[in-house]
Design an enzyme around this catalytic site. Structure first.
Site, mmCIF file in Angstrom:
data_model
loop_
_atom_site.group_PDB
_atom_site.id
_atom_site.type_symbol
_atom_site.label_atom_id
_atom_site.label_comp_id
_atom_site.label_asym_id
_atom_site.label_seq_id
_atom_site.Cartn_x
_atom_site.Cartn_y
_atom_site.Cartn_z
ATOM 1 C CG ASP A 182 -2.212 0.780 0.944
ATOM 2 O OD1 ASP A 182 -3.265 0.460 1.494
ATOM 3 O OD2 ASP A 182 -2.136 1.741 0.145
ATOM 4 C CD GLU A 187 -6.678 5.560 2.723
ATOM 5 O OE1 GLU A 187 -6.389 6.100 1.662
ATOM 6 O OE2 GLU A 187 -5.837 4.990 3.443
HETATM 7 C C1 GLC Z 1 -4.322 4.249 -0.087
HETATM 8 C C2 GLC Z 1 -5.241 3.089 0.157
HETATM 9 C C3 GLC Z 1 -5.312 2.113 -0.987
HETATM 10 C C4 GLC Z 1 -5.095 2.838 -2.303
HETATM 11 C C5 GLC Z 1 -3.692 3.392 -2.303
HETATM 12 C C6 GLC Z 1 -3.368 4.175 -3.588
HETATM 13 O O1 GLC Z 1 -3.658 4.626 1.081
HETATM 14 O O2 GLC Z 1 -5.070 2.351 1.354
HETATM 15 O O3 GLC Z 1 -6.590 1.460 -0.919
HETATM 16 O O4 GLC Z 1 -5.277 1.939 -3.391
HETATM 17 O O5 GLC Z 1 -3.432 4.223 -1.181
HETATM 18 O O6 GLC Z 1 -4.148 5.329 -3.654
#
Ligand code: GLC
Length: 623
Positions: A312, A508
């Site tokens: 991530d 988030e």
């Molecule tokens: C974020 C998320 C993830 C996402 C990634 C790219 O922090 O946790 O779901 O795909 O970053 O944006």
């Protein structure tokens, strides 16, 4: 196998653990569909020609707006780019600008020594949702209430086509989270609290994204995320004050981990999902990004996953204050590609050092690059034909009436009717005066929610679409007067009031809440409206069940719209009986915060509305 495992260590759990020892705890055959390894002859031939620097470059995903110049792509032999939630093209947020940005980056990649094309990823999580003008579909919590896998598959297929119009061929979707505590800011990204519902709908999404196979010019690479148990973290185990539950610790035993959180991944693997994203969260105190048992022994060895695991966003950094040690832990645990955003040079540097020092075995590097290249060959990117570029022929489809019609149907089918006293719904279209109240009635950004144009989403006309107010105005007869006030004023004397309340956008951890009560100012407005004696419909625009308090008692009718996206007409369709409500709750609806988290299978299960609840009405009589 039905999963009714609650947090109580019930006898069922004991049986599940015993059963898990025999095969898969959900009775599924171990192992996924081994189709990517068919490309290994071509992959291995290319691997032999690659330098260590080129191999490490393939494992590096930078964020495009963090690059000093596109020439860094060939210089560093970067394997991948992403646009995060807030990264838009420099020359404006239009389909054409996205296509130019993508094509320019891909052309730069072909200038590298071996000319290995980029994998280019974006969070197209409810439509091509970074792009102005793209259709924005209901978020997963609403799609979960449709229980309609064919619809979810069609939505993913449409999203894939709108993506390929801009060149984007990798989406960081679907989320496979089985969200178990609605205080989590990512609850709306989850299809359900129930693993069977998640497994069925997430697998449909994978089929839709990858329809026709990864080599199809309208297919995109799907990502099952976030492996594993991102939705099972315990409230209060995150890093305050930013986070309350997001990226926290899933304090559950392996029986529950497999029965609740692993089941959707088994099904997504069988559907051929080509990539996985690791979870920021932990399992019993151990960060998933550094968890070799989960990422390698379980996912790759036991389940037979042949694609690649991407980290991530900057998640590797969380493993250790010493970045080199963090990278060592992540890569040896089984991360194949680092989503390292702006830290791409540092990531490459330390990984090269780690390999040269023998701290990361060359076999691990070769395995990671092999997995990445398998996908590039499977998608036809290495053939450098038309599939490598944005597709102008698809650009006319972006935001098209046909696509919006599917989104409108999805909105209709996602709505859940929780109350309909005196058969108030469906409303007549020839009322004298209909009053709409509440900021959510006329705010496109609010009805789309997070992950829309920007990471956290926004307010107002952030893209093209139809607000609920605009949809109501279009639905009623010419003789009906529709009035509106953001605060409920002016409702007296109307025939019916429709109050639209709920949550403002978040993403988030910014959506982590200790208290899920409806905002007091909105409750006050509902009280005032109820005192007027005018029949009152309440529509909820929300990313999760909320504690309703007086709102439930005071509303004559109560309809949950979740986060419906750009096609507000779907709400009007159900308000006026053009479509009867069919949605069934994908999450249990708690009476009070004392019940949260409340889930199917809990030893004492007494929510305000149970999982699967949803009323309907007869379109003629309302009964
Ligand atoms: C974020 C998320 C993830 C996402 C990634 C790219 O922090 O946790 O779901 O795909 O970053 O944006």
């Amino acid at each position: 196998m039905k999963c009714t495992v609650g947090r109580g260590r019930t006898l069922a759990l004991v049986l599940v653990v015993a059963f898990a020892a025999s095969c898969g705890s959900d009775g599924e055959p171990a192992g996924g569909r081994a189709e990517l390894s068919q490309f290994d002859p071509r992959v291995n031939a290319l691997l032999e020609r690659m330098t260590l620097e080129e191999k490490v470059g393939q494992m590096t995903q930078a964020e495009i707006d963090k690059l000093a110049s596109l020439e860094e792509i060939p210089e560093l032999a970067l394997g991948s780019l992403l646009n995060g939630g807030d990264a838009d093209p420099k020359d404006g947020n239009s389909v054409e600008a996205w296509a130019r940005m993508y094509d320019d980056a891909q052309r730069a990649a072909l200038r590298s020594r071996l000319g290995i094309p980029l994998l280019y990823g974006v969070d197209a999580v409810h439509g091509h949702s970074n792009v102005v003008g793209a259709v924005i579909f209901p978020h997963n919590i609403g799609l979960g209430c449709t229980r309609n896998p064919a619809l979810v598959e069609e939505i993913a297929h449409i999203t894939a086509k709108e993506m390929r119009a801009t060149g984007m061929h990798w989406t960081f979707a679907p989320v496979l989270a089985v969200a178990r505590d609605e205080r989590w800011g990512r609850t709306y990204e989850s299809f359900s609290e129930n693993p069977d519902v998640v497994a069925e709908l997430a697998t449909a999404a994978v089929r839709g994204f990858q329809r026709g196979g990864l080599a199809h010019p309208e297919a995109v690479l799907a990502t099952a995320k976030h492996f594993l148990a991102d939705g099972g973290t315990q409230f209060g185990t995150s890093t305050p004050p930013l986070m309350l539950i997001d990226q926290g610790d899933a304090r559950i035993d392996e029986g529950e981990l497999r029965a609740i959180h692993l089941l959707p991944y088994r099904r997504a693997l069988q559907a051929g999902v080509g990539s996985m994203m690791a979870s920021y969260s932990s399992w019993n105190g151990a960060k998933v990004h550094g968890h070799r048992y989960l990422l390698t022994e379980l996912l790759k060895n036991e389940l037979g996953f042949e694609g690649f695991v991407v980290s991530d966003y900057l998640a590797i950094d969380q493993l250790d204050p010493d970045y080199k040690e963090a990278v060592r832990r992540a890569i040896t645990a089984g991360i194949d590609m680092g989503m390292v955003a702006h830290r791409y040079r540092e990531f490459i540097q330390v990984l090269l050092e780690l390999v040269r020092e023998g701290a990361v075995p060359m076999e691990r590097i070769e395995d990671a690059v092999r997995r990445i290249l398998r996908v590039k060959f499977a998608m036809g990117l290495m053939d450098r034909d038309a599939r490598l570029w944005s597709n102008p022929a698809l650009q006319a489809l972006v935001g098209s009436p046909e696509h919006r019609a599917v989104a409108r149907r999805a909105v209709r089918e996602s709505l859940v009717l929780l109350k309909n006293q005196n058969r108030l719904l469906p409303l007549r279209k020839d009322l004298g005066r209909l009053h709409l109240a509440g900021v959510h009635a006329d705010n496109l950004g609010y009805q789309c929610g997070g992950w829309t144009i920007t990471w956290r989403g926004g307010s107002g006309r952030i893209t093209e679409g139809t607000t609920i107010l605009e949809a109501v105005r279009a639905a009623v007869s010419p003789t009906t007067t529709v009035t509106y006030s953001f605060d409920g004023s002016g409702a007296d004397g109307a025939d019916v009031v429709v109050a639209v309340i709920g949550e403002r956008p978040y993403a988030e951890y910014t959506g982590d809440r200790a208290d899920l009560s409806v905002e007091s100012r909105q409750v006050e407005m509902i009280r005032t409206l109820a005192r007027s004696g005018v029949p009152l419909v309440v529509v909820l625009v929300t990313g999760r069940p909320l504690i309703l308090g007086d709102v439930f008692e005071l509303a004559d009718a109560l309809l949950v719209a979740w986060l419906p996206g750009t096609e507000g007409q779907g709400v009007a369709d159900v308000l006026f009986g053009d479509a009867a409500p069919v949605g069934k709750l994908s999450f249990s609806w708690p009476r009070s915060m004392e019940q949260v988290p409340v889930n199917v299978g809990d030893p004492v299960y007494d929510p305000l509305f149970p999982f699967g609840f949803g009323l309907t009405y007869d379109r003629e009589t309302g009964g």
